[in-house]
Design a protein around this motif. Structure first.
Motif, PDB file in Angstrom:
ATOM      1  N   ALA A 223      24.346 -20.622 -75.955  1.00  0.00           N
ATOM      2  CA  ALA A 223      23.118 -20.057 -75.403  1.00  0.00           C
ATOM      3  C   ALA A 223      22.768 -20.726 -74.079  1.00  0.00           C
ATOM      4  CB  ALA A 223      21.971 -20.228 -76.395  1.00  0.00           C
ATOM      5  N   THR A 224      22.405 -19.930 -73.098  1.00  0.00           N
ATOM      6  CA  THR A 224      21.917 -20.455 -71.833  1.00  0.00           C
ATOM      7  C   THR A 224      20.400 -20.633 -71.920  1.00  0.00           C
ATOM      8  OG1 THR A 224      21.754 -18.182 -71.019  1.00  0.00           O
ATOM      9  CG2 THR A 224      23.757 -19.406 -70.495  1.00  0.00           C
ATOM     10  N   SER A 225      19.830 -21.284 -70.933  1.00  0.00           N
ATOM     11  CA  SER A 225      18.384 -21.507 -70.949  1.00  0.00           C
ATOM     12  C   SER A 225      17.807 -21.334 -69.559  1.00  0.00           C
ATOM     13  CB  SER A 225      18.057 -22.914 -71.459  1.00  0.00           C
ATOM     14  OG  SER A 225      16.657 -23.146 -71.406  1.00  0.00           O
ATOM     15  N   ALA A 226      16.698 -20.623 -69.493  1.00  0.00           N
ATOM     16  CA  ALA A 226      15.947 -20.486 -68.250  1.00  0.00           C
ATOM     17  C   ALA A 226      14.589 -21.181 -68.372  1.00  0.00           C
ATOM     18  CB  ALA A 226      15.732 -19.011 -67.918  1.00  0.00           C
ATOM     19  N   LEU A 227      14.392 -21.918 -69.467  1.00  0.00           N
ATOM     20  CA  LEU A 227      13.132 -22.610 -69.718  1.00  0.00           C
ATOM     21  C   LEU A 227      13.326 -24.112 -69.555  1.00  0.00           C
ATOM     22  CD1 LEU A 227      11.702 -20.847 -72.909  1.00  0.00           C
ATOM     23  CD2 LEU A 227      10.802 -20.706 -70.592  1.00  0.00           C
ATOM     24  N   PRO A 228      12.594 -24.754 -68.655  1.00  0.00           N
ATOM     25  CA  PRO A 228      12.715 -26.211 -68.531  1.00  0.00           C
ATOM     26  C   PRO A 228      12.110 -26.954 -69.702  1.00  0.00           C
ATOM     27  CG  PRO A 228      11.041 -25.365 -67.030  1.00  0.00           C
ATOM     28  CD  PRO A 228      11.709 -24.183 -67.633  1.00  0.00           C
ATOM     29  N   ARG A 229      11.138 -26.323 -70.375  1.00  0.00           N
ATOM     30  CA  ARG A 229      10.501 -27.002 -71.518  1.00  0.00           C
ATOM     31  C   ARG A 229       9.817 -25.968 -72.405  1.00  0.00           C
ATOM     32  NH1 ARG A 229       7.569 -27.780 -67.055  1.00  0.00           N
ATOM     33  NH2 ARG A 229       8.749 -29.656 -66.563  1.00  0.00           N
ATOM     34  N   THR A 230       9.610 -26.352 -73.638  1.00  0.00           N
ATOM     35  CA  THR A 230       8.840 -25.569 -74.603  1.00  0.00           C
ATOM     36  C   THR A 230       7.892 -26.530 -75.336  1.00  0.00           C
ATOM     37  OG1 THR A 230      10.611 -25.849 -76.255  1.00  0.00           O
ATOM     38  CG2 THR A 230      10.621 -23.814 -74.958  1.00  0.00           C
ATOM     39  N   PRO A 231       6.828 -26.042 -75.945  1.00  0.00           N
ATOM     40  CA  PRO A 231       6.385 -24.641 -75.987  1.00  0.00           C
ATOM     41  C   PRO A 231       5.891 -24.162 -74.623  1.00  0.00           C
ATOM     42  CG  PRO A 231       4.727 -26.062 -76.975  1.00  0.00           C
ATOM     43  CD  PRO A 231       5.912 -26.944 -76.690  1.00  0.00           C
ATOM     44  N   ALA A 232       6.086 -22.875 -74.375  1.00  0.00           N
ATOM     45  CA  ALA A 232       5.736 -22.307 -73.076  1.00  0.00           C
ATOM     46  C   ALA A 232       5.131 -20.925 -73.276  1.00  0.00           C
ATOM     47  CB  ALA A 232       6.967 -22.229 -72.181  1.00  0.00           C
ATOM     48  N   TRP A 233       4.524 -20.411 -72.222  1.00  0.00           N
ATOM     49  CA  TRP A 233       3.939 -19.072 -72.265  1.00  0.00           C
ATOM     50  C   TRP A 233       4.212 -18.345 -70.954  1.00  0.00           C
ATOM     51  CZ3 TRP A 233       0.389 -17.540 -68.617  1.00  0.00           C
ATOM     52  CH2 TRP A 233      -0.240 -18.558 -67.879  1.00  0.00           C
ATOM     53  N   PHE A 234       4.144 -17.043 -71.014  1.00  0.00           N
ATOM     54  CA  PHE A 234       4.238 -16.217 -69.809  1.00  0.00           C
ATOM     55  C   PHE A 234       3.383 -14.974 -70.013  1.00  0.00           C
ATOM     56  CE2 PHE A 234       7.444 -14.479 -72.589  1.00  0.00           C
ATOM     57  CZ  PHE A 234       7.455 -13.125 -72.324  1.00  0.00           C
ATOM     58  N   ARG A 235       3.029 -14.332 -68.915  1.00  0.00           N
ATOM     59  CA  ARG A 235       2.189 -13.138 -68.974  1.00  0.00           C
ATOM     60  C   ARG A 235       3.043 -11.898 -69.211  1.00  0.00           C
ATOM     61  NH1 ARG A 235      -0.701 -16.234 -65.070  1.00  0.00           N
ATOM     62  NH2 ARG A 235      -2.896 -16.492 -65.630  1.00  0.00           N
ATOM     63  N   THR A 244       8.246 -16.049 -79.782  1.00  0.00           N
ATOM     64  CA  THR A 244       9.611 -16.188 -80.275  1.00  0.00           C
ATOM     65  C   THR A 244       9.985 -17.662 -80.299  1.00  0.00           C
ATOM     66  OG1 THR A 244      10.647 -16.026 -78.092  1.00  0.00           O
ATOM     67  CG2 THR A 244      10.251 -13.965 -79.275  1.00  0.00           C
ATOM     68  N   ALA A 245      10.858 -18.020 -81.230  1.00  0.00           N
ATOM     69  CA  ALA A 245      11.353 -19.393 -81.326  1.00  0.00           C
ATOM     70  C   ALA A 245      12.738 -19.362 -81.946  1.00  0.00           C
ATOM     71  CB  ALA A 245      10.412 -20.264 -82.157  1.00  0.00           C
ATOM     72  N   VAL A 246      13.604 -20.222 -81.458  1.00  0.00           N
ATOM     73  CA  VAL A 246      14.949 -20.356 -82.016  1.00  0.00           C
ATOM     74  C   VAL A 246      14.957 -21.588 -82.914  1.00  0.00           C
ATOM     75  CG1 VAL A 246      17.397 -20.690 -81.505  1.00  0.00           C
ATOM     76  CG2 VAL A 246      15.990 -19.245 -80.022  1.00  0.00           C
ATOM     77  N   VAL A 247      15.366 -21.401 -84.161  1.00  0.00           N
ATOM     78  CA  VAL A 247      15.369 -22.468 -85.149  1.00  0.00           C
ATOM     79  C   VAL A 247      16.715 -22.481 -85.866  1.00  0.00           C
ATOM     80  CG1 VAL A 247      12.867 -22.390 -85.510  1.00  0.00           C
ATOM     81  CG2 VAL A 247      14.366 -20.946 -86.901  1.00  0.00           C
ATOM     82  N   PRO A 248      17.044 -23.567 -86.562  1.00  0.00           N
ATOM     83  CA  PRO A 248      18.278 -23.584 -87.351  1.00  0.00           C
ATOM     84  C   PRO A 248      18.251 -22.516 -88.445  1.00  0.00           C
ATOM     85  CG  PRO A 248      17.453 -25.821 -87.029  1.00  0.00           C
ATOM     86  CD  PRO A 248      16.378 -24.895 -86.549  1.00  0.00           C
ATOM     87  N   ARG A 249      19.423 -21.972 -88.758  1.00  0.00           N
ATOM     88  CA  ARG A 249      19.537 -20.991 -89.844  1.00  0.00           C
ATOM     89  C   ARG A 249      19.368 -21.712 -91.179  1.00  0.00           C
ATOM     90  NH1 ARG A 249      24.722 -17.079 -89.518  1.00  0.00           N
ATOM     91  NH2 ARG A 249      23.864 -16.560 -91.566  1.00  0.00           N
ATOM     92  N   THR A 250      18.251 -21.487 -91.823  1.00  0.00           N
ATOM     93  CA  THR A 250      17.988 -22.090 -93.124  1.00  0.00           C
ATOM     94  C   THR A 250      17.255 -21.095 -94.002  1.00  0.00           C
ATOM     95  OG1 THR A 250      15.838 -23.006 -92.459  1.00  0.00           O
ATOM     96  CG2 THR A 250      17.786 -24.411 -92.126  1.00  0.00           C
ATOM     97  N   ARG A 384       6.325 -26.327 -87.623  1.00  0.00           N
ATOM     98  CA  ARG A 384       6.300 -27.267 -86.498  1.00  0.00           C
ATOM     99  C   ARG A 384       7.503 -27.058 -85.578  1.00  0.00           C
ATOM    100  NH1 ARG A 384       4.384 -32.720 -89.899  1.00  0.00           N
ATOM    101  NH2 ARG A 384       2.257 -31.974 -90.292  1.00  0.00           N
ATOM    102  N   ALA A 385       8.663 -26.766 -86.171  1.00  0.00           N
ATOM    103  CA  ALA A 385       9.852 -26.499 -85.355  1.00  0.00           C
ATOM    104  C   ALA A 385       9.684 -25.218 -84.546  1.00  0.00           C
ATOM    105  CB  ALA A 385      11.081 -26.408 -86.260  1.00  0.00           C
ATOM    106  N   VAL A 386       9.073 -24.204 -85.156  1.00  0.00           N
ATOM    107  CA  VAL A 386       8.827 -22.949 -84.449  1.00  0.00           C
ATOM    108  C   VAL A 386       7.896 -23.187 -83.264  1.00  0.00           C
ATOM    109  CG1 VAL A 386       7.696 -20.701 -84.629  1.00  0.00           C
ATOM    110  CG2 VAL A 386       9.313 -21.427 -86.395  1.00  0.00           C
ATOM    111  N   TRP A 387       6.830 -23.919 -83.484  1.00  0.00           N
ATOM    112  CA  TRP A 387       5.878 -24.158 -82.396  1.00  0.00           C
ATOM    113  C   TRP A 387       6.498 -25.003 -81.289  1.00  0.00           C
ATOM    114  CZ3 TRP A 387       1.597 -21.768 -81.157  1.00  0.00           C
ATOM    115  CH2 TRP A 387       0.768 -22.325 -80.186  1.00  0.00           C
ATOM    116  N   ALA A 388       7.334 -25.967 -81.662  1.00  0.00           N
ATOM    117  CA  ALA A 388       7.965 -26.821 -80.653  1.00  0.00           C
ATOM    118  C   ALA A 388       8.878 -26.027 -79.733  1.00  0.00           C
ATOM    119  CB  ALA A 388       8.753 -27.937 -81.334  1.00  0.00           C
TER     120      ALA A 388
END
Length: 597
Positions: A223-235, A244-250, A384-388
């Motif tokens: 996966a590539t990334s265009a986000l320098p940091r999270t959590p983040a927001w955009f209009r 949206t959040a990317v988390v481990p498959r569990t 917490r992982a989702v929010w991070a």
């Protein structure tokens, strides 16, 4: 199907004996799913017979995430070409291109399955290139009738125009893709080592001939990334809120999505009345990661309240204030999936997809145990992982107060080069340099460097649309910036040829022109009142001086005054001052008009 009522599977040796002569090692799990090979392709089949029509599918580990923006659509194009020769039929079959895989599947008699799968493999070996241009047009028509989901924009902001972000862009590459590229893509990606076959039956049908070229298994793209940091927001512009959040498959993450959906529905629709649709979803991305999506819509007058309540839901879950009843209800729903007839057959496509991606396959017993073991504390950790990792799309408002950082929507720097002011507004300019191109304006700046450009759409009228790896894009419009042909030559000669897509001529009506200012709107702009006051002052002064000029002229021509005593200097001075004031007033008006444009 309830536990304990599933029929005992046939011995693995019996099923293996029915398989193709090319089979080698076989292995049967506790669910009666046999893993073997057919024509060199990894295969999963049932170890026990099942009633009804036969279903089967052929999965390839290639999808849109493997492409580049300049070749986007090539996998989808191969899929369409491979299915063309099947034409109209009563047979239930289809193909689908996803981010990480391509799937051909069929349901019918054993003879139908053999004809379909053999035909797909034959077509992949020799694609009908006479259909190339026609299928491109069909794909463009298909895209025009497809609506984007709520997480569409988030993929662009998270990944940029690469890897898993490509699915959020149009298939720009269709215009450029050549016959050679299509053949090469099919030869190197649609191979037997890069495929998995599943058959929802206890035998491999007679006559199956899956002759595919040799190759290698390709893991899912990084996966590539265009986000320098999270959590983040955009209009975002659709009036809703999407996180949206990317988390481990569990297993805990799958149950969390269910609990999150219940909480959003209860708080945002039932209690607050802010939203009609409030839901959450969990989807697999690759072997080790999944995406959690939460969405809620709202009317404009309720969007502020919606954003606050949406954030509060996540704060509550992160604090561990999760209703045990919600977890129990979601758990019961997940366990009910095991109480269906023909469970092994229903799980087979998913098992094949996991095998294709390299994800460890779960038996139903292990899956049940993991679902039953999930606790409220596990869901809190997932929250917490989702929010991070959250990326939140909101209506036209900031949410820094919630601890999120604004996602960057402009470039960090600009290039050095020749400056071309926009027609009618010198505050906006296009800078064409030797390393890249920048657009600077009072509200921000955008830069795309030639060597990093992932796509440049080239129009015959001289327009150039460039997109960088961070998703930042800008358009060179000669009609708006008076770009010299020598500057276009620099751009065309510097962008890698592999990233250039030649476009068809545009409708002249679609070529942008300098906009005439809306004076009624311009005068109502409160930021323009200092200039407006100056213009009115000059206007009044001009009128007064004009009157004075007339008076002086009348006195100077009064017959009662001897001709030799007439003094014309006041008249000349008044005329000169009047002309200067009028010119200054006109200049201010014209400058305001250009600024508004």
């Amino acid at each position: 199907m309830t536990t304990g009522t599933r029929p005992e599977p046939e011995p693995a040796t019996a099923t293996a004996a029915k398989a193709s002569a090319t089979d080698t090692d076989t292995d049967t799990d506790t669910d009666g799913i046999l893993t073997t090979t057919v024509d060199g392709i990894r295969t999963v089949v049932l170890a026990a017979p099942r009633p009804g029509p036969l279903s089967a599918g052929l999965l390839f580990r290639v999808g849109s995430a493997d492409e580049t923006l300049a070749t986007s659509g090539i996998t989808h194009l191969v899929e369409h070409l491979a299915l063309h020769r099947h034409g109209l039929s009563d047979l239930h079959y289809n193909g689908a291109t996803a981010a990480a895989h391509t799937h051909f599947h069929v349901t019918g008699t054993p003879a139908d399955v053999v004809a379909y799968l053999n035909g797909v493999c034959a077509a992949l070996r020799d694609l009908p290139m006479d259909r190339l241009d026609t299928e491109k047009e069909i794909l463009r028509t298909e895209a025009a009738g497809t609506s984007a989901g709520p997480a569409h924009a988030a993929a662009v902001w998270r990944y940029g125009p690469r890897s898993y972000g490509l699915a959020a862009y149009p298939e720009f590459g269709l215009r450029k893709i050549t016959e050679h590229e299509v053949r090469d893509w099919a030869r190197t990606r649609f191979t037997r080592e890069n495929a998995v076959l599943w058959i929802a039956g206890d035998t491999v049908p007679e006559g199956l001939d899956l002759d595919l070229p040799a190759g290698e298994w390709r893991p899912a793209p990084e996966a590539t990334s265009a986000l320098p940091r999270t959590p983040a927001w955009f209009r975002g512009g659709d009036g809703g809120v999407c996180l949206t959040a990317v988390v481990p498959r569990t297993t805990a993450a799958t149950l969390f999505a269910g609990v999150l959906g219940k909480e959003l529905f209860r708080e945002l629709r039932q209690k607050g009345g802010y939203s009609y649709t409030a839901a959450a979803d969990y989807s697999v991305r690759d072997a080790g990661h999944a995406t959690v999506v939460a969405y809620a819509d709202a009317l404009p007058e309720k969007q502020d309240a919606l954003v606050g309540a949406f954030v509060d839901v996540f704060a509550k879950l992160r604090a561990g204030r999760i209703e045990q009843g919600d977890l129990d209800a979601v758990r019961a729903s997940a366990l009910s999936r095991f109480d269906v007839p023909d469970l092994a057959a229903a799980w087979l496509p998913g098992q094949a997809a996991d095998l294709l991606l390299g994800h460890p396959r779960l038996t139903t017993a292990r899956a049940r145990a993991e679902i039953e073991a999930v606790t409220v504390e596990d869901l809190r950790d997932v929250a917490r992982a989702v929010w991070a990792d959250a990326l939140m799309q909101v209506p036209d408002r900031a949410v820094d107060w919630a601890g999120l950082t604004a996602a960057p929507c402009e470039s960090a720097d600009v290039v050095t080069g020749r400056r071309h002011p926009a027609t009618g507004d010198e505050a906006v300019a296009l800078i064409v340099g030797d390393e890249g191109i920048s657009l600077v304006a009072p509200h921000g700046r955008a830069t795309v460097r030639y060597a990093e450009c992932v796509l440049m759409r080239s129009f015959p009228d001289g327009a150039r649309h460039l997109i960088g790896p961070d998703g930042i894009s800008l358009t060179v419009e000669p009609t708006l910036y008076r770009i010299h042909p020598s500057d276009l030559a620099v751009i065309d000669g510097s962008v890698p040829a592999s990233a250039v897509v030649a476009m068809e001529p545009r409708d002249p009506a679609l070529i942008p022109r300098p906009v005439k200012p809306d004076l009624a709107t311009a005068w109502r702009d409160p930021r323009a009142w200092p200039v407006t006051a100056a213009i009115w002052t000059l206007g009044v002064l001009t009128a007064a001086l004009a009157v004075l000029t007339c008076v002086l002229a009348f006195q100077a021509t009064d017959r009662s005054i001897p001709a030799g005593d007439q003094d014309w200097r006041p008249v000349k001075a008044a005329a000169l001052v009047t002309a200067g004031a009028a010119a200054l007033c006109v200049t201010q008006v014209r400058r305001r008009e250009r600024g508004r444009a």
